[in-house]
Design an enzyme around this catalytic site. Structure first.
Site, PDB file in Angstrom:
ATOM      1  N   ASN A  95      20.367 -31.650  -1.372  1.00  0.00           N
ATOM      2  CA  ASN A  95      18.993 -31.126  -1.273  1.00  0.00           C
ATOM      3  C   ASN A  95      18.665 -30.134  -2.388  1.00  0.00           C
ATOM      4  O   ASN A  95      17.506 -29.981  -2.758  1.00  0.00           O
ATOM      5  CB  ASN A  95      18.829 -30.460   0.103  1.00  0.00           C
ATOM      6  N   SER A 154      11.842 -37.115  -4.824  1.00  0.00           N
ATOM      7  CA  SER A 154      10.398 -36.898  -4.774  1.00  0.00           C
ATOM      8  C   SER A 154       9.650 -38.166  -5.141  1.00  0.00           C
ATOM      9  O   SER A 154      10.105 -38.941  -5.988  1.00  0.00           O
ATOM     10  CB  SER A 154      10.019 -35.788  -5.754  1.00  0.00           C
ATOM     11  N   TYR A 167      10.288 -32.340 -14.083  1.00  0.00           N
ATOM     12  CA  TYR A 167      10.698 -32.504 -12.683  1.00  0.00           C
ATOM     13  C   TYR A 167      10.608 -33.977 -12.260  1.00  0.00           C
ATOM     14  O   TYR A 167      11.526 -34.514 -11.639  1.00  0.00           O
ATOM     15  CB  TYR A 167       9.803 -31.623 -11.806  1.00  0.00           C
TER      16      TYR A 167
HETATM   17  P1  NDP Z   1      13.296 -24.154  -2.340  1.00  0.00           P
HETATM   18  O1  NDP Z   1      13.054 -23.596  -3.665  1.00  0.00           O
HETATM   19  O2  NDP Z   1      12.792 -23.438  -1.143  1.00  0.00           O
HETATM   20  O3  NDP Z   1      14.849 -24.417  -2.110  1.00  0.00           O
HETATM   21  C1  NDP Z   1      15.649 -24.946  -3.106  1.00  0.00           C
HETATM   22  C2  NDP Z   1      17.093 -24.697  -2.725  1.00  0.00           C
HETATM   23  O4  NDP Z   1      17.941 -25.236  -3.748  1.00  0.00           O
HETATM   24  C3  NDP Z   1      17.423 -23.209  -2.628  1.00  0.00           C
HETATM   25  O5  NDP Z   1      18.319 -23.018  -1.564  1.00  0.00           O
HETATM   26  C4  NDP Z   1      18.084 -22.932  -3.961  1.00  0.00           C
HETATM   27  O6  NDP Z   1      18.974 -21.832  -3.940  1.00  0.00           O
HETATM   28  C5  NDP Z   1      18.863 -24.235  -4.100  1.00  0.00           C
HETATM   29  N1  NDP Z   1      19.404 -24.406  -5.449  1.00  0.00           N
HETATM   30  C6  NDP Z   1      18.759 -24.386  -6.640  1.00  0.00           C
HETATM   31  N2  NDP Z   1      19.638 -24.555  -7.637  1.00  0.00           N
HETATM   32  C7  NDP Z   1      20.865 -24.668  -7.072  1.00  0.00           C
HETATM   33  C8  NDP Z   1      22.165 -24.844  -7.572  1.00  0.00           C
HETATM   34  N3  NDP Z   1      22.435 -24.907  -8.870  1.00  0.00           N
HETATM   35  N4  NDP Z   1      23.205 -24.953  -6.688  1.00  0.00           N
HETATM   36  C9  NDP Z   1      22.983 -24.887  -5.371  1.00  0.00           C
HETATM   37  N5  NDP Z   1      21.761 -24.683  -4.832  1.00  0.00           N
HETATM   38  C10 NDP Z   1      20.722 -24.572  -5.681  1.00  0.00           C
HETATM   39  O7  NDP Z   1      12.694 -25.635  -2.418  1.00  0.00           O
HETATM   40  P2  NDP Z   1      12.468 -26.780  -1.321  1.00  0.00           P
HETATM   41  O8  NDP Z   1      13.141 -26.446  -0.041  1.00  0.00           O
HETATM   42  O9  NDP Z   1      11.044 -27.111  -1.340  1.00  0.00           O
HETATM   43  O10 NDP Z   1      13.215 -27.997  -2.043  1.00  0.00           O
HETATM   44  C11 NDP Z   1      14.338 -28.674  -1.489  1.00  0.00           C
HETATM   45  C12 NDP Z   1      14.432 -30.038  -2.146  1.00  0.00           C
HETATM   46  O11 NDP Z   1      13.259 -30.802  -1.828  1.00  0.00           O
HETATM   47  C13 NDP Z   1      14.508 -29.992  -3.671  1.00  0.00           C
HETATM   48  O12 NDP Z   1      15.423 -30.964  -4.129  1.00  0.00           O
HETATM   49  C14 NDP Z   1      13.102 -30.353  -4.084  1.00  0.00           C
HETATM   50  O13 NDP Z   1      13.036 -30.899  -5.369  1.00  0.00           O
HETATM   51  C15 NDP Z   1      12.733 -31.351  -3.018  1.00  0.00           C
HETATM   52  N6  NDP Z   1      11.289 -31.550  -2.872  1.00  0.00           N
HETATM   53  C16 NDP Z   1      10.486 -30.548  -2.429  1.00  0.00           C
HETATM   54  C17 NDP Z   1       9.138 -30.752  -2.286  1.00  0.00           C
HETATM   55  C18 NDP Z   1       8.223 -29.700  -1.766  1.00  0.00           C
HETATM   56  O14 NDP Z   1       7.000 -29.983  -1.649  1.00  0.00           O
HETATM   57  N7  NDP Z   1       8.682 -28.506  -1.428  1.00  0.00           N
HETATM   58  C19 NDP Z   1       8.527 -32.051  -2.636  1.00  0.00           C
HETATM   59  C20 NDP Z   1       9.460 -33.049  -3.071  1.00  0.00           C
HETATM   60  C21 NDP Z   1      10.793 -32.787  -3.181  1.00  0.00           C
HETATM   61  P3  NDP Z   1      18.464 -20.317  -4.316  1.00  0.00           P
HETATM   62  O15 NDP Z   1      17.819 -19.779  -3.067  1.00  0.00           O
HETATM   63  O16 NDP Z   1      19.727 -19.637  -4.686  1.00  0.00           O
HETATM   64  O17 NDP Z   1      17.483 -20.449  -5.445  1.00  0.00           O
END
Ligand code: NDP
Length: 276
Positions: free
Chosen positions: A88, A140, A200
Site C-alpha cells: 500500500n 490507481s 504518479y
Molecule cells: P497517505 O499519504 O495517507 O499514506 C501513505 C503511506 O505510505 C504512509 O503510511 C507513508 O508513510 C507510507 N510510505 C510512503 N513512503 C514509504 C516508504 N518508502 N516505505 C514505507 N512506507 C512509505 O496516502 P493514502 O493512504 O491515500 O495512500 C495509500 C495508497 O493508496 C498509496 O499507494 C496511494 O498511491 C494509493 N492511492 C490513493 C488514492 C487516494 O485518493 N488517497 C487514490 C489512488 C491510489 P509516512 O507516514 O511515513 O509518510
C-alpha cells in the site's frame, strides 16, 4: 482465515493502509502493520490492539534494501512466512491540477521500484496453502494503460506494455527511465506521457504492468503453492495524499484492497480492480 493467517501491510501507519490493516484484523487475521517511522507505526498498532485486534508492528521502509531484508528475516523467523501481502505504501507530490515533476525520481523509486523490491523479497516467503497466498498492489486508475484521458501517447509502446506474453521487467524499467531522462532535460512535456499527475500516473502504470507480469510468472507454480497477485484502485480518498480532498473515506478506500486479498476460491491473478 484465522489468527494463523499472517497479513503484512506496508505504509499502514495512516490513511488507507491503516484501514486495510484494521479491516484484515477484523476478519481475524494476524496483521503485521508496517511503517517506515517506528514511533508512529508502534502507536498505530497500539490503537488497533486496544480495539482487541491482533496487530503487531514492524519497521519497513520499501525504498531501503536493508529495511526490506531485516523485515523479511524477522517475519520468517517469527511466523515462518506470509499469507497475504498488501503493498500500500506510496507517495505523491501533486494535489489538484498541479503537475510538477520535481520529485518524479522519488515517486517512481517509491511507488514502482519500492513496491517491486518488496514484492520480490516477499514472494519466496509466501506460504503454500489451499487458498493460495495473496499479493495486492494498491495502485490507481490514473495508471491505466488505456485510460481515455490519461494515457501514454505512443501507441506502439502501449501495445508492447499491453501484451502480457512479451511484457518484461526490462520494458517497464526502460519506460520509466526514458521518462526520467526526459524530466532531466525538460522534454517530458511534449513526450506523450499522461497529462494528469504525470509522474504518479506512470509510477502506477508500472505497478499495474508489474502485477500482470508477475502473475504470468507465478502462474507456473503448481497447485498447493499458488500465489495470486492483483492490483486495485482505492478510489479518490480523503487522506493526507489528496490533502483530504477525495470523495470517499479511508474505510471505503480500504474496502476493495481488503476484499481482494480475502476473495474466496480465488483463481484470479494479474487483474486490476476498482470498487470490488
Ligand atoms: P497517505 O499519504 O495517507 O499514506 C501513505 C503511506 O505510505 C504512509 O503510511 C507513508 O508513510 C507510507 N510510505 C510512503 N513512503 C514509504 C516508504 N518508502 N516505505 C514505507 N512506507 C512509505 O496516502 P493514502 O493512504 O491515500 O495512500 C495509500 C495508497 O493508496 C498509496 O499507494 C496511494 O498511491 C494509493 N492511492 C490513493 C488514492 C487516494 O485518493 N488517497 C487514490 C489512488 C491510489 P509516512 O507516514 O511515513 O509518510
Amino acid at each position: 482465515w484465522s489468527a494463523k493467517t499472517i497479513a503484512v501491510v506496508t505504509g499502514a501507519n495512516r490513511g488507507i493502509g491503516f484501514e486495510i490493516a484494521r479491516q484484515l484484523a477484523l476478519h481475524g487475521l494476524t496483521v503485521i502493520l508496517t511503517a517506515r517511522d517506528i514511533a508512529v507505526g508502534e502507536e498505530a498498532a497500539r490503537v488497533l490492539r486496544e480495539g482487541g485486534l491482533k496487530v503487531v508492528f514492524h519497521q519497513l521502509d520499501i525504498v531501503d534494501h536493508e529495511s526490506i531484508d531485516s523485515f523479511c528475516a524477522w517475519v520468517k523467523e517469527k511466523y515462518g512466512g506470509i499469507d497475504v501481502l498488501i503493498n500500500n505504501a506510496g507517495i505523491s507530490y501533486n494535489t489538484g491540477s498541479d503537475n510538477s515533476v520535481e520529485f518524479a525520481e522519488k515517486v517512481i523509486k517509491t511507488n514502482y521500484v519500492g513496491t517491486k523490491n518488496m514484492t520480490k523479497a516477499a514472494i519466496p516467503l509466501m506460504r503454500p496453502s489451499a487458498e493460495g497466498a495473496r499479493v495486492v498492489l494498491v495502485s490507481s486508475r490514473l495508471g491505466r494503460l488505456n485510460g481515455r484521458r490519461n494515457r501514454i501517447g505512443d501507441v506502439a509502446l502501449r501495445q508492447q506494455l499491453q501484451d502480457v506474453e512479451s511484457l518484461s521487467e526490462d520494458l517497464i524499467d526502460t519506460t520509466m527511465n526514458k521518462f526520467l531522462e526526459q524530466v532531466k532535460d525538460g522534454s517530458w512535456i511534449s513526450g506523450g506521457w499522461p497529462q494528469n499527475n504525470t509522474d504518479y500516473s506512470l509510477s502506477k502504470l508500472a505497478v499495474n504492468a508489474y502485477a500482470r507480469l508477475t502473475a504470468r510468472i507465478l502462474s507456473e507454480k503448481p497447485e498447493g503453492e499458488r500465489i495470486y497477485i492483483n492490483c486495485c484502485c482505492p478510489g479518490w480518498v480523503k487522506t493526507a495524499m489528496t490533502g483530504w480532498a477525495g470523495l470517499t473515506s479511508p474505510e471505503e478506500g480500504a474496502d476493495t484492497p481488503a476484499w481482494l486479498a480475502l476473495l474466496p476460491n480465488q483463481s484470479i491473478s494479474g487483474k486490476f480492480f476498482a470498487e470490488r
